[in-house]
Design an enzyme around this catalytic site. Sequence first.
Site, mmCIF file in Angstrom:
data_model
loop_
_atom_site.group_PDB
_atom_site.id
_atom_site.type_symbol
_atom_site.label_atom_id
_atom_site.label_comp_id
_atom_site.label_asym_id
_atom_site.label_seq_id
_atom_site.Cartn_x
_atom_site.Cartn_y
_atom_site.Cartn_z
ATOM 1 N N ILE A 105 7.750 -2.784 -5.254
ATOM 2 C CA ILE A 105 7.482 -1.358 -5.046
ATOM 3 C C ILE A 105 8.668 -0.660 -4.397
ATOM 4 C CG2 ILE A 105 4.978 -1.685 -4.899
ATOM 5 C CD1 ILE A 105 5.210 -1.651 -1.857
ATOM 6 N N HIS A 121 2.877 -2.475 -9.565
ATOM 7 C CA HIS A 121 2.207 -2.172 -8.294
ATOM 8 C C HIS A 121 2.619 -0.828 -7.712
ATOM 9 C CE1 HIS A 121 1.716 -6.803 -7.859
ATOM 10 N NE2 HIS A 121 0.706 -6.260 -8.526
#
Length: 249
Positions: A105, A121
Amino acid sequence: MRLESIRRKIKEAASLVFFGGAGTSTESGIPDFRTAGGLYSQPGVRHYTPEELLSRRMLEQNPELFFEYYRNHLLYPNAKPNRAHVVLSKWEREGRLDTVITQNIDGLHQMAGSQRVLELHGSVHRNYCTNCDYTAGLDEIMKAFHLVPQCPQCGGMLRPDVVLYGEALDSDVMHQAVQALQRADFLIVGGTSLVVYPAAGLIDYFQGENLLLINREATPYDHRAKWVIHDMIGEVLSQLSAEPSSNDH
């Protein structure tokens, strides 16, 4: 001459895909999750585990505790792309690499110049208000006056556009990842323990023969790979990107 044979197969590939996890960013100073010294080997806060602290339930019921942990353990605003990110970006520019699929991320693939990145994600660089259509970048979250970031438009809570425990992965991103893996004839999997589902199960959609698995520790999928290298991803990709030498093995 194992590296040379892998290098040759990469050059011959019609569709090369990279599937990466937290280990891709450790050389940038971002800890991974499950190895010794990783985030999940460290104690949580109070009596909560890291998984509980990074859950949707915690965000909704105790946002102060959620953001305290999130800021201290998941945000690395000064991190820079490492050798792995740079090589993958180079391969994309050269027309070799089709897609990067990442569980990370941190946005480092895009910072290195990669364009076709599927973030399973989400990203810490995208944040949105839970009440209105306001969006914010990472800088605004870092500079927020309150522990729980507030929307300047309506006063609602700003939350990260990341997939928390208890939330489903984005179906559109998953669909694109499946398509990329199905058309790939060479897959590099790097820096992931391959134990977290549904993300780990994605590599089952790869039907090609050329599977290279790079990870410092063994994974449940090692037996399926044509090549397994237990080393740092940046080091391996740098060697594969370099011109052949007599030291290749």
